[in-house]
Design an enzyme around this catalytic site. Structure first.
Site, short mmCIF file in Angstrom:
data_model
loop_
_atom_site.label_atom_id
_atom_site.label_comp_id
_atom_site.label_asym_id
_atom_site.label_seq_id
_atom_site.Cartn_x
_atom_site.Cartn_y
_atom_site.Cartn_z
N SER A 126 0.85 -1.19 0.00
CA SER A 126 0.00 0.00 0.00
C SER A 126 0.89 1.25 0.00
CB SER A 126 -0.97 -0.05 1.19
OG SER A 126 -2.01 0.89 1.05
N GLU B 80 -9.05 -6.04 -4.67
CA GLU B 80 -8.64 -4.92 -3.82
C GLU B 80 -9.84 -4.07 -3.40
OE1 GLU B 80 -5.41 -4.10 -2.99
OE2 GLU B 80 -4.09 -4.93 -4.55
N HIS C 47 -7.77 -5.76 -0.33
CA HIS C 47 -6.57 -4.97 -0.09
C HIS C 47 -5.93 -5.37 1.24
CE1 HIS C 47 -3.94 -1.52 -0.69
NE2 HIS C 47 -4.22 -1.07 0.51
#
Length: 532
Positions: A222, A345, A445
């Site tokens: 991320s 995600e 995610h």
């Protein structure tokens, strides 16, 4: 093109997922055995044996960042002479937002620039590869203690893992003209410089732990993956690392693409004014005199605003171009890359932005959302993602977010790097750690993190046997990449490096694919997914 409110919400959700909770602070144990004592640049330290590795926690790599050191490049740590017990994580850097899900926050302090080091116990050889993890959290949250511990990766992969803290939010990325004037142009990149200070510390001290300073891999997820991108693009980071892994954080056309100086100056000036520091001649002293709590109490320091306001700045010194431009120009020509994204995600963001607020999007909501988010491009998006093609509007929104914000930017990152002469392996993680949980279905995610780290937040992460086997395969690949610059293992033997091809990772099987761009409609997103 995109609604600022939505971007704030999306990135706030990324914070929650990439940086959810905080590790329990480990209480200092009894004095470590003498065989753990090593001398680093600050002085002697002792660690502790656990699970076949030796941990050194909370080792200072830079000085406290309070007072004149606030909003300034990191400075050398104050040295010590007695053996320092390195058996507890250091404080996290100041951050405004409460921990999600009711988990307790780690203690915060401006004396936060410490590094945790995990070393194999009795390694068969010296000169081990060093892997430096940069944590996620949308540049507004996170700490090294959240990733305790990478013990199996270290023990079985025969690598050293080092995890530094770095400043986040306004402490890491405030950008003002007067800051640039006092530092030769450096502004809004203090968190990035913290990461570089940690990498220099690794260069100076890797050998003390049996590590090879000439073989350093940086990896992150991320905002941590975006930090890897920033370091690839920074001329000041050259020579500090030799390989890189980017997990769910692209170098290309990202919501957190580095803003230019003028935009960053305006955002930071608005933030300063919200705290009563209006006058450009005095506002820096004004901001440095404020207590931490006040700096985190501004509306601009709230989670949603911070996720838009604070990120590395193209200041012309630390960062001289966008990462995508740097890669295309050859920044990674001699640095092998692994780049990946997760198959679902967007599911996590819908869960956090809609479900947890008690709303379930219907078709009308989906159409309005697309119009607000994409403006003049909404028609193109809706033609490619018509609600009739999906089981529900929720699934349509998930797919749009997955494709436009993660999958295609990962592909664009790979394409830019290859255009610049880099060798790149791209993957797609397609494992559902929670099964088809209605709140967090699929490979959402941050879903791959339990497969890279044994513990998260100080808690062992249980995986079913097939999932644990996938975890071992990923750890073996990451370790091989750190050793050799090639992630191909017996389990990942067919990993392609041809344009548009990916390795598909799941416990159901490992396969290769060549239709990634078509599956994620990347022809569409190449023209409309630019932000910032």
């Amino acid at each position: 093109m995109r609604s600022p409110n939505f971007i704030r919400q999306l990135l706030a959700a990324a914070v929650v997922l990439a940086s959810a909770g905080a590790a329990v602070v480990v209480s200092p144990a009894a004095a470590a055995p003498d065989d753990t004592v090593v001398t680093v640049s600050g002085g002697p330290i002792s660690g502790r044996h656990t699970n076949g590795i030796v941990e050194y926690l909370g080792v200072p790599f830079a000085a406290a960042t309070a007072g004149e050191n606030r909003f300034a490049p990191p400075r050398p740590a104050v040295p010590w002479t007695d053996v320092r017990a390195a058996v507890a994580h250091g404080p996290q850097c100041p951050q405004a937002s409460p921990a999600p899900f009711g988990l307790a926050l780690q203690e915060s302090s401006e004396d936060c620039l410490s590094i945790d080091i995990y070393v194999p116990e009795n390694p068969a050889r010296a000169n081990l590869p060093v892997m430096v993890w940069l944590y996620g959290g949308a540049f507004v949250l996170g700490s090294n203690a959240q990733y305790d511990s990478p013990d199996r990766l270290v023990r079985e992969g025969k690598v050293i893992v080092a995890i530094p803290n770095y400043r986040v939010g306004p402490f890491g990325f405030l950008a003002l003209p007067e800051l640039a004037e006092g530092t030769g142009g450096i502004t809004g990149t203090y968190g990035t410089l913290d990461q570089q200070a940690a990498l220099r510390w690794v260069q100076e001290n890797a050998a003390a732990f049996g590590g090879d300073p000439g073989n350093v891999t940086i990896f992150g997820e991320s905002a941590g993956g975006m930090s890897v991108c920033t370091q690839l693009a920074s001329p000041l980071a050259q020579g500090l690392f030799h390989r890189a892994i980017i997990q769910s954080g692209s170098c290309a056309r990202s919501p957190l693409s580095p803003p230019d100086r003028e935009l960053a100056f305006q955002r930071s000036a608005d933030y300063a004014a919200s705290l009563g520091c209006h006058d450009p001649h005095t506002r820096l002293n004004c901001l440095r005199a404020l207590p931490v709590e006040k700096l985190l109490d501004s509306p601009s320091a709230e989670l949603h605003s911070m996720a838009v306001t604070w990120s590395p700045v193209q200041d012309g010194v630390v960062l001289t171009s966008t990462p995508e431009e740097a890669l295309a120009a050859g920044a990674a020509r001699d640095i092998p890359l692994v780049v990946g994204s997760n198959a679902d995600e967007g599911a996590a963001f819908i869960a956090l932005l809609d479900y947890l607020k008690g709303t379930i999007p219907d078709e009308s909501d989906y159409l309005t959302w697309a119009q607000e988010l994409f403006g003049d491009n909404a028609g193109q998006v809706l033609r490619r993602y018509p609600p009739a093609d999906f089981p529900s509007p929720v699934k349509a929104k998930e797919k749009v977010l997955t494709d436009g914000f993660f999958a295609c930017p990962a592909l664009f990152t790979t394409e830019a790097a290859r255009a610049g002469g880099a060798e790149v392996w791209q993957y797609r993680f397609n494992e559902a750690p929670l099964g088809q949980n209605p709140l967090l279905p699929g490979a959402f995610h941050a879903a791959e993190l339990p497969y890279v780290f044994t513990d998260l937040f100080g808690i062992p992460i249980p995986l079913p046997p097939a999932g644990d086997q996938l975890s071992r395969r990923i750890q073996q690949s990451w370790a091989r990449f750190a050793h050799t610059g090639d992630p191909v293992t017996a389990d990942f033997a067919d990993w392609p490096t041809t344009p548009g091809a990916t390795l598909e990772m799941s416990s159901a099987g490992i396969s290769t694919g060549d239709s990634f761009a078509a599956q994620h409609h990347c022809d569409l997103w190449s023209g409309i997914s630019r932000i910032g």
